[in-house]
Design a protein around this motif. Structure first.
Motif, PDB file in Angstrom:
ATOM      1  N   THR A 194      20.488  -3.159  32.802  1.00  0.00           N
ATOM      2  CA  THR A 194      21.545  -3.895  32.102  1.00  0.00           C
ATOM      3  C   THR A 194      22.426  -4.666  33.089  1.00  0.00           C
ATOM      4  O   THR A 194      22.930  -5.747  32.764  1.00  0.00           O
TER       5      THR A 194
ATOM      6  N   SER B 233      22.988  -8.691  32.903  1.00  0.00           N
ATOM      7  CA  SER B 233      24.319  -9.304  32.901  1.00  0.00           C
ATOM      8  C   SER B 233      24.489 -10.270  34.065  1.00  0.00           C
ATOM      9  O   SER B 233      25.186 -11.284  33.933  1.00  0.00           O
TER      10      SER B 233
ATOM     11  N   GLY C 121      23.464  -8.216  28.911  1.00  0.00           N
ATOM     12  CA  GLY C 121      23.501  -6.759  29.022  1.00  0.00           C
ATOM     13  C   GLY C 121      24.133  -6.116  27.804  1.00  0.00           C
ATOM     14  O   GLY C 121      23.656  -5.087  27.315  1.00  0.00           O
ATOM     15  N   GLN C 122      25.197  -6.727  27.286  1.00  0.00           N
ATOM     16  CA  GLN C 122      25.875  -6.185  26.106  1.00  0.00           C
ATOM     17  C   GLN C 122      24.994  -6.317  24.862  1.00  0.00           C
ATOM     18  O   GLN C 122      24.929  -5.398  24.040  1.00  0.00           O
TER      19      GLN C 122
ATOM     20  N   SER D  33      28.607  -3.600  31.438  1.00  0.00           N
ATOM     21  CA  SER D  33      27.250  -3.246  31.020  1.00  0.00           C
ATOM     22  C   SER D  33      26.790  -1.953  31.686  1.00  0.00           C
ATOM     23  O   SER D  33      26.141  -1.113  31.050  1.00  0.00           O
TER      24      SER D  33
ATOM     25  N   THR E 288      26.234   1.538  29.531  1.00  0.00           N
ATOM     26  CA  THR E 288      24.899   2.131  29.538  1.00  0.00           C
ATOM     27  C   THR E 288      24.963   3.604  29.886  1.00  0.00           C
ATOM     28  O   THR E 288      24.305   4.443  29.243  1.00  0.00           O
TER      29      THR E 288
END
Length: 257
Positions: free
Chosen positions: A33, A37, A44-45, A108, A112
């Motif tokens: 992630t 990003s 990533g989000q 991100s 995660t």
């Protein structure tokens, strides 16, 4: 746990199924992630299922990048034309870029790590999942899908792979942006001139400021569609196993050790 209990009432749900999408938490590598990003703030989000935050970060990235001419500066730096960078870059917009870019990467990674913990807890608590959702406008249901079909559709047109897996918010958002970037970059004219061998005309017609957005969106679309197809297949198996266990597995059955 009552098998008829709604996922809205579960303290740590594993998935939320609506008619437009299935939002699902599962184990992810936080460095993946981070890479997404860094590739494009907001990806990533979206990969984590945080759509609103991801969409806003993507819009921010495109606006700031276009106004600051950042992609052109990157192109000139790769081609050794450093004297053109100073003439091209708009400092008023460029200096707004750094803080949000770093935030997108940090957020991100943090999200995660936290969601991985919740995913483990949800599986240990045997969180129930609703496998079918229907309203007046849409139908969403679990079934087995081929991840390579999602990849092929994403290769043809970014966003179509997400529509195949019924991730409608991501699918339509990526599809709309891909069409817009294709239009502003004059990619189709470039393809046409390349096909007829007019390579000098390609340099004149194509806008590199918009064209350099494409590799990031293209790679993300393929990767995200593949991963979520695989994970939705696992979720389908998980829900089926939970249902069969609750309906047909005798409590007196002695499991082999």
């Amino acid at each position: 746990m009552d098998k008829n209990q709604s996922s809205k009432n579960i303290r740590r749900p594993l998935a939320f199924v609506s008619t437009i999408a299935t939002n699902h938490i599962h184990l992810r590598n936080p460095w993946v992630t981070v890479w997404l990003s860094a590739l494009f703030p907001g990806f990533g989000q979206i990969f984590l299922g945080s759509y609103v935050k991801g969409f806003l970060l993507i819009i921010w990235e495109i606006v700031i990048n276009v106004e600051s001419k950042l992609n052109l500066a990157i192109l000139y730096s790769f081609t050794g034309q450093f004297n053109l960078i100073k003439e091209t870059v708009n400092i008023r917009w460029l200096l707004l870029y750094a803080a949000t870019f770093v935030y997108a990467i940090w957020d991100s990674y943090r999200s995660t790590v936290d969601l991985n913990k919740f995913a483990i807890l949800a599986q240990r608590n045997h969180a129930s999942v609703v496998p079918f959702k229907m309203d007046a406008l849409e139908i969403n249901y679990f079934d087995k899908r081929n991840p390579w079909v999602a990849v092929i559709w994403s290769v043809f047109m970014p966003g179509l792979g997400h529509l195949y897996t019924h991730r409608l918010p991501t699918g339509f958002f990526v599809l709309i942006w891909w069409i817009a970037i294709t239009y502003f970059s004059h990619l189709m004219e470039g393809v046409h001139y390349t096909a007829i061998g007019a390579f000098e005309q390609v340099k004149i017609s194509v806008d590199p400021q918009w064209l350099l957005f494409m590799p990031s969106i293209y790679c993300f679309s393929i990767y995200d569609a593949y991963v979520h197809t695989v994970e939705y297949n696992k979720l389908f198996e998980y829900e089926q196993a939970m249902y069969l266990n609750s309906m047909y597995q005798s409590k007196n059955f002695k499991k082999p050790i």
